[in-house]
Write a protein that holds these residues in place. Structure first.
Motif: not given
Length: 209
Positions: A168-171, A177-187
């Protein structure tokens, strides 16, 4: 001075693991390969969800494993801690760099760092349960392995919870914010592969694998 193989065996299988609050465990130099033990690791890794990662992350330490399923499970548990601690440090750095970030993003990073810290503690507890398992018999073995399964499953759950906090972050459409979400979830997804493999090797101790 102890030979390198004995030192690494002592480090991986007997010393307590370092908490994420301090310096993560260093990368270790590989040992001289033991062909029979290497094939043993390859065969055991077939039991995991990510067999290629399992083999490449563990095969360099075949001499320490000595074809023991319990030692291999503990080694896999200890090997999981390094990427897990590195991920927690990364998330904590993102949180510090994002001071003043949107509330939901800051909360997701805070919660994720806490959950990864909990996961690291649970991985250490798993390794502690597996220490000296070969010397035990009967119900004590079943009890210790059951505890190890509980702790390692809890670690995987905490990793899942970390990434679940980001959808839901970056809605609002913010690219950063979307970049942070993608980075963290990938890691997190990558670390979960190590954790999943270690859990599979722990499970194999009582599943007849």
């Amino acid at each position: 001075m102890l030979p390198k193989s004995l030192f690494l065996l002592f480090f991986f299988l007997f010393l307590p693991l370092v908490a994420c609050a301090s310096v993560p465990p260093p990368d270790l130099a590989p040992m001289s390969p033991d062909e029979n033990a290497t094939e043993f690791i390859r065969a055991r890794c077939v039991l995991t969800r990510y067999p290629d990662l399992c083999f490449t992350s563990l095969s360099s330490y075949s001499s320490a494993v000595q074809r023991s399923p319990a030692q291999l499970a503990r080694l896999a548990t200890n090997v999981t801690l390094a990427p897990l601690c590195a991920l927690r440090a990364h998330v904590s750095a993102l949180r510090r760099a994002g001071a003043g970030a949107p509330r939901r993003e800051a909360a997701a990073l805070r919660d994720c760092a806490e959950q990864l810290g909990d996961a690291a503690d649970q991985v250490r507890r798993t390794a502690a349960e597996l220490r000296g398992l070969e010397a035990l018999v009967g119900m004590e073995v079943a009890w210790r392995v059951s505890n190890a399964q509980t702790w390692m499953s809890a670690a995987l759950t905490n990793e899942d919870t970390c990434s679940d906090g980001f959808p839901e972050v970056g809605g609002g459409g913010g690219g950063g914010t979307s970049s942070i979400r993608t980075d963290v979830c990938r890691r997190v997804g990558r670390v979960k592969q190590y954790t999943s493999n270690a859990l599979a090797l722990v499970n194999s101790l009582v599943n007849g694998g």
